[in-house]
Design a protein around this motif. Structure first.
Motif, short mmCIF file in Angstrom:
data_model
loop_
_atom_site.label_atom_id
_atom_site.label_comp_id
_atom_site.label_asym_id
_atom_site.label_seq_id
_atom_site.Cartn_x
_atom_site.Cartn_y
_atom_site.Cartn_z
N GLY A 164 0.73 -1.13 0.00
CA GLY A 164 0.04 0.05 0.03
C GLY A 164 0.84 1.32 0.06
N VAL A 165 2.02 1.28 0.87
CA VAL A 165 2.83 2.31 0.85
C VAL A 165 3.71 2.62 -0.46
CG1 VAL A 165 4.67 3.22 1.95
CG2 VAL A 165 2.97 2.23 3.33
N GLN A 166 4.14 1.37 -0.80
CA GLN A 166 4.90 1.39 -2.12
C GLN A 166 4.20 1.96 -3.28
OE1 GLN A 166 5.67 -2.91 -3.24
NE2 GLN A 166 6.56 -3.31 -1.02
N LEU A 167 2.74 1.69 -3.37
CA LEU A 167 1.97 2.05 -4.65
C LEU A 167 1.68 3.45 -4.42
CD1 LEU A 167 -0.31 -0.92 -4.52
CD2 LEU A 167 0.92 -0.26 -6.58
N ALA A 168 1.36 4.10 -2.81
CA ALA A 168 1.23 5.32 -2.90
C ALA A 168 2.20 6.37 -3.43
CB ALA A 168 0.62 5.58 -1.43
N VAL A 169 3.54 5.88 -2.90
CA VAL A 169 4.56 6.83 -2.92
C VAL A 169 4.99 6.90 -4.66
CG1 VAL A 169 7.03 7.00 -3.14
CG2 VAL A 169 5.57 6.57 -1.05
N LEU A 170 4.89 5.66 -5.22
CA LEU A 170 4.98 5.68 -6.85
C LEU A 170 4.10 6.51 -7.47
CD1 LEU A 170 6.04 1.87 -7.40
CD2 LEU A 170 7.47 3.61 -7.93
N SER A 171 2.44 6.51 -7.10
CA SER A 171 1.67 7.16 -7.45
C SER A 171 2.04 8.66 -7.25
CB SER A 171 0.47 6.74 -6.95
OG SER A 171 -0.74 7.52 -7.44
N ALA A 172 2.57 8.95 -5.95
CA ALA A 172 2.58 10.42 -5.87
C ALA A 172 3.85 11.09 -6.74
CB ALA A 172 3.09 10.74 -4.51
N LEU A 173 4.69 10.06 -7.27
CA LEU A 173 5.89 10.54 -8.04
C LEU A 173 5.54 10.36 -9.35
CD1 LEU A 173 8.64 8.49 -6.22
CD2 LEU A 173 8.29 11.08 -6.22
N GLY A 174 4.41 9.92 -9.77
CA GLY A 174 3.85 10.29 -11.17
C GLY A 174 3.91 8.93 -11.93
N ALA A 175 4.29 7.92 -11.25
CA ALA A 175 4.42 6.62 -11.92
C ALA A 175 3.04 5.82 -11.89
CB ALA A 175 5.44 5.65 -11.09
N ARG A 176 2.78 5.08 -12.92
CA ARG A 176 1.75 4.36 -12.97
C ARG A 176 1.96 2.64 -12.99
NH1 ARG A 176 -1.11 6.85 -10.67
NH2 ARG A 176 -3.02 5.23 -11.33
N HIS A 177 3.08 2.66 -12.83
CA HIS A 177 3.42 1.09 -12.71
C HIS A 177 4.35 0.63 -11.40
CE1 HIS A 177 2.38 1.28 -16.95
NE2 HIS A 177 2.40 0.02 -16.98
N ILE A 178 4.58 -0.34 -11.39
CA ILE A 178 5.42 -0.96 -10.06
C ILE A 178 6.03 -2.10 -10.44
CG2 ILE A 178 3.68 -2.22 -9.09
CD1 ILE A 178 4.83 -1.57 -6.32
N GLU A 179 7.41 -2.39 -9.94
CA GLU A 179 8.29 -3.63 -10.47
C GLU A 179 8.13 -4.35 -9.11
OE1 GLU A 179 12.30 -5.14 -11.96
OE2 GLU A 179 11.86 -3.07 -12.47
N VAL A 180 7.61 -5.45 -9.11
CA VAL A 180 7.69 -6.12 -7.90
C VAL A 180 8.62 -7.23 -7.42
CG1 VAL A 180 6.04 -7.97 -6.75
CG2 VAL A 180 4.92 -6.20 -8.20
N ARG A 181 9.25 -7.17 -6.54
CA ARG A 181 10.60 -7.92 -5.81
C ARG A 181 9.94 -8.59 -4.60
NH1 ARG A 181 15.94 -4.74 -5.45
NH2 ARG A 181 14.77 -3.83 -3.86
N SER A 182 9.46 -7.60 -3.87
CA SER A 182 8.93 -8.29 -2.51
C SER A 182 7.50 -7.60 -1.99
CB SER A 182 9.68 -8.60 -1.41
OG SER A 182 10.32 -7.39 -0.99
N ALA A 183 7.01 -8.22 -1.25
CA ALA A 183 5.75 -7.54 -0.57
C ALA A 183 5.61 -8.14 0.73
CB ALA A 183 4.34 -7.76 -1.67
N TRP A 184 5.49 -7.29 1.87
CA TRP A 184 5.08 -7.92 3.19
C TRP A 184 6.42 -8.54 3.68
CZ3 TRP A 184 1.11 -9.42 -0.20
CH2 TRP A 184 -0.02 -8.50 -0.31
N ARG A 185 7.44 -8.32 3.01
CA ARG A 185 8.81 -8.63 3.21
C ARG A 185 9.06 -10.21 3.01
NH1 ARG A 185 11.18 -5.29 6.61
NH2 ARG A 185 9.72 -3.83 7.97
N THR A 186 8.09 -10.70 1.90
CA THR A 186 8.32 -11.94 1.23
C THR A 186 8.55 -11.74 -0.29
OG1 THR A 186 6.68 -12.72 2.71
CG2 THR A 186 6.95 -13.89 0.74
#
Length: 277
Positions: free
Chosen positions: A18-40
């Motif tokens: 949720g934080v990952q997506l919020a920050v990327l969105s605030a920076l103008g990104a509409r995509h995310i590269e997924v390496r881990s989530a919830w420390r997994t």
């Protein structure tokens, strides 16, 4: 104006998607590269976790640029087929999250062996990876991580050209080249540009290997980005800042430092007439 698609490693920002997506969105990104989530790590996420991650991404009206898998970040002499298992998990994550690209690596070696001595073993495994990718309709992008077989431009080209698969391409990382003594643009751009499919954004200082924001090190970012613009590159540009810490399986920056890295990259792209979208 040339346009590139901005994305970034979400777990460089925070363990919480949720934080990952919020920050990327605030920076103008509409995509995310997924390496881990919830420390997994992404190749260890359960079906339920993948569903929850997909829902969070959809809820932000965002998409996944790549699965940043750890596949190939093991000693090639001890690899017994487990990396194909991890690649299948990465493929499943890519299909569930709607990504075409999966990042991979080309194996470490014991200190007593040369790169030439592990070449055949590496190529055999990379061919198997490419076969799986072709059958799964995904594209593997090989990152030039330091200390793996494909850490310098000549061996990256050797991998991609020897395997000869449309499902195996290059993820270009200027900072990683600097950390093994390579001048990225001067030593590698012409050789690897025909295979370059994906851009990872960070910089580094040659003398120390310290990772710094784009344009603040010796990674020849301006020359590289200008050449990509002139060559008609229109793909992803993925922020992977490593500004707070880095380790064998990745790095971390936190929201503030990730934002600093994004602004540095935006300054560079704006200066050469490239729009980030």
């Amino acid at each position: 104006m040339t346009a590139w698609t901005l994305t970034g490693f979400g777990d460089e920002i925070d363990p919480d998607p949720g934080v990952q997506l919020a920050v990327l969105s605030a920076l103008g990104a509409r995509h995310i590269e997924v390496r881990s989530a919830w420390r997994t790590n992404v190749v260890e996420l359960s079906d339920e976790q993948l569903d929850a991650l997909a829902a969070a991404i959809d809820g932000r009206d965002m998409a996944v640029s790549a699965i940043a898998s750890p596949v190939g970040k093991v000693d090639v002499t001890t690899e017994d087929g487990g990396e194909l298992v991890r690649l299948r998990a990465a493929v499943a994550a890519a299909h569930r999250l709607g990504s075409r690209y999966i990042r991979i690596f080309s194996f470490y070696r014991p200190a007593e062996l040369t790169a030439a001595e592990i070449r055949d073993a590496v190529l055999t495994r990379m061919r198997a990876f490419a076969d799986l990718a072709e059958s799964a309709d995904v594209v593997l992008v090989h990152e030039n991580e330091k200390d793996i077989y494909g850490d310098v431009p000549e061996r990256v080209a050797d991998i991609v050209e020897s395997v000869g698969s449309p499902a195996l391409r290059v993820a270009w990382d200027n900072a990683n080249f600097v950390q093994v003594g390579v001048r990225p643009y001067d030593d590698g751009y012409a050789l690897l540009r025909p295979h370059l499919e994906y851009l990872q954004v960070k910089d580094a200082v040659m003398a120390t290997g310290t990772v710094v924001p784009a344009g603040h090190g010796d990674g020849q970012l301006v020359r590289t980005l200008t050449a990509l613009r002139d060559d008609g590159y229109t793909g992803f540009a993925s922020l992977e800042p490593h500004l707070t810490s880095q380790h064998e399986l990745g790095g971390f920056s936190g929201p503030a430092e990730f934002g600093r890295a994004a602004r540095a990259f935006t300054d560079l792209t704006t200066s050469i007439g490239v729009r980030l979208q």
